[in-house]
Enzyme design. Structure first.
Site, PDB file in Angstrom:
ATOM      1  N   TYR A 211      96.665  59.552  92.807  1.00 47.46           N
ATOM      2  CA  TYR A 211      97.515  58.702  92.884  1.00 47.46           C
ATOM      3  C   TYR A 211      97.097  57.448  93.083  1.00 47.46           C
ATOM      4  O   TYR A 211      97.370  56.330  92.327  1.00 47.46           O
ATOM      5  CB  TYR A 211      98.397  59.264  93.902  1.00 47.46           C
ATOM      6  CG  TYR A 211      99.773  58.300  94.027  1.00 47.46           C
ATOM      7  CD1 TYR A 211     100.960  58.435  93.218  1.00 47.46           C
ATOM      8  CD2 TYR A 211      99.716  57.326  95.380  1.00 47.46           C
ATOM      9  CE1 TYR A 211     101.957  57.548  93.259  1.00 47.46           C
ATOM     10  CE2 TYR A 211     100.862  56.493  95.339  1.00 47.46           C
ATOM     11  CZ  TYR A 211     102.048  56.696  94.405  1.00 47.46           C
ATOM     12  OH  TYR A 211     103.234  55.827  94.469  1.00 47.46           O
TER      13      TYR A 211
ATOM     14  N   LYS B 188      96.826  53.983  90.599  1.00 45.07           N
ATOM     15  CA  LYS B 188      97.613  52.964  90.848  1.00 45.07           C
ATOM     16  C   LYS B 188      96.527  51.745  90.757  1.00 45.07           C
ATOM     17  O   LYS B 188      96.913  50.568  90.295  1.00 45.07           O
ATOM     18  CB  LYS B 188      97.882  53.150  92.292  1.00 45.07           C
ATOM     19  CG  LYS B 188      99.077  54.118  92.307  1.00 45.07           C
ATOM     20  CD  LYS B 188     100.477  53.332  91.620  1.00 45.07           C
ATOM     21  CE  LYS B 188     101.635  54.161  91.823  1.00 45.07           C
ATOM     22  NZ  LYS B 188     102.801  53.747  91.326  1.00 45.07           N
TER      23      LYS B 188
END
Length: 331
Positions: free
Chosen positions: A125, A129
């Site tokens: 994640y 990002k």
């Protein structure tokens, strides 16, 4: 978030508008008089002032239809944090960023936006990002009329959150919320979802060719760092569950999590299992990580609309259906 400048237009698109943050953002935009195109892989609701476009984010033709004649685009689409499917993240364009892009599992106190990106991201994640934020900010071009800005919320919570409260309650019901990792003093930012939405809209309204926002990142939090375990306890107690009360040494729990992670990695070719506590989760629960909103205050006039206390109260009220019943009476 990226926008093509058309100052007089109030037509916008929200990619991922059926999700937790996305839906709150759509509702607030409609309240402010915007006409909203919602693009998502599923339609979760109907709302006057919106037009829903269903499709896959990787389907360029479907996406272009949703972006037709809009001046502002909010990208909120994202797989759930914690997924171990790397390909799922790499095929998504995620333009709502996260304060986690600078977090490596070590203490961050009042962190500024100029902290370097994490060299060892704590999960897929965070890794993606970082990739998306670099791409979006580097794509900023005043000459081409494409202006970009990254919003970095941290610890989003609130009504309809599919992650924090349901998982917390499920863990408590299984009798696994009795322990505090570390001494319980580590401060963390939690951000009520309405404040995250407010930060996005302020950025969109201030984003102009001559503004300081172009190609910048902004932390958006409740600006009220709170001990991590105090926050968790407020949610649990508010719903009738016991607060964790026994302390475990941080180094011990982190070491066990590392060991389990290594074992899971070694056994992956033979059997797949996912430890409940990963090193990332232990770090999030046991270290300081809170961030300065000074840049957002200065450049876009950001101030939280909802205090942490009020946000917790609203969240607890919205999850009354998860409240502890008589048959689950605390020990």
């Amino acid at each position: 978030m990226a926008t093509r400048i058309r100052p007089s237009s109030k037509r916008c698109a929200v990619i991922g508008g059926s999700g937790f943050l996305g839906r709150h953002l759509v509702e607030r935009l409609v309240d402010k008089g915007y006409t909203v195109n919602v693009f998502d892989i599923r339609q979760a609701y109907e709302l006057p002032g919106t037009t829903f476009h269903q499709g896959d984010l990787c389907d360029k033709e479907a996406l272009l239809v949703a972006l037709k004649e809009v001046s502002v685009v909010f990208h909120c689409a994202s797989p759930a944090p914690g997924s171990d499917d790397r390909a799922l993240f790499e095929r998504k364009l995620i333009l709502t960023s996260s304060a986690s892009v600078v977090f490596e599992g070590n203490d961050i106190k009042n962190g500024k936006e100029d902290l370097p990106y994490a060299k060892k991201p704590i999960d897929y994640y965070t890794e993606t990002k970082i990739q998306q934020e670099k791409l979006v900010l580097e794509a900023c071009s005043k000459e081409k009329g494409l202006l970009t800005v990254a919003i970095r919320p941290h610890g989003i919570f609130g009504p309809r959150d599919p992650q924090l409260v349901p998982i917390l309650v499920d863990t408590a019901r299984r009798g696994k919320m009795k322990f505090i990792i570390g001494d319980g003093s580590n401060l963390v930012d939690f951000t009520y979802v309405e404040n995250v939405v407010h930060g996005h809209i302020l950025a969109a309204e201030h984003l102009k060719a001559d503004s300081p926002l172009c190609s910048q990142a902004y932390h958006i939090t409740n600006d009220e760092p709170v001990p991590f375990w105090d926050f968790m306890s407020q949610i649990l107690v508010g719903l009738g569950y016991s607060a964790p009360r026994y302390h475990l040494p941080y180094s011990l729990v982190y070491g066990i999590a590392l060991l389990l992670w290594a074992i899971a990695l070694l056994l992956r070719p033979l059997v797949h299992f996912k430890p409940t506590f990963s090193p990332m989760r232990v770090a999030l629960a046991g270290t300081h990580h809170y961030y300065s909103c000074a840049r957002a205050k200065k450049d876009i006039g950001y101030r939280p609309l909802v205090s942490l206390k009020e946000g917790v109260a609203r969240t607890v009220e919205s999850y009354s259906h998860l409240r502890k019943g008589p048959e689950l009476k605390a020990e």
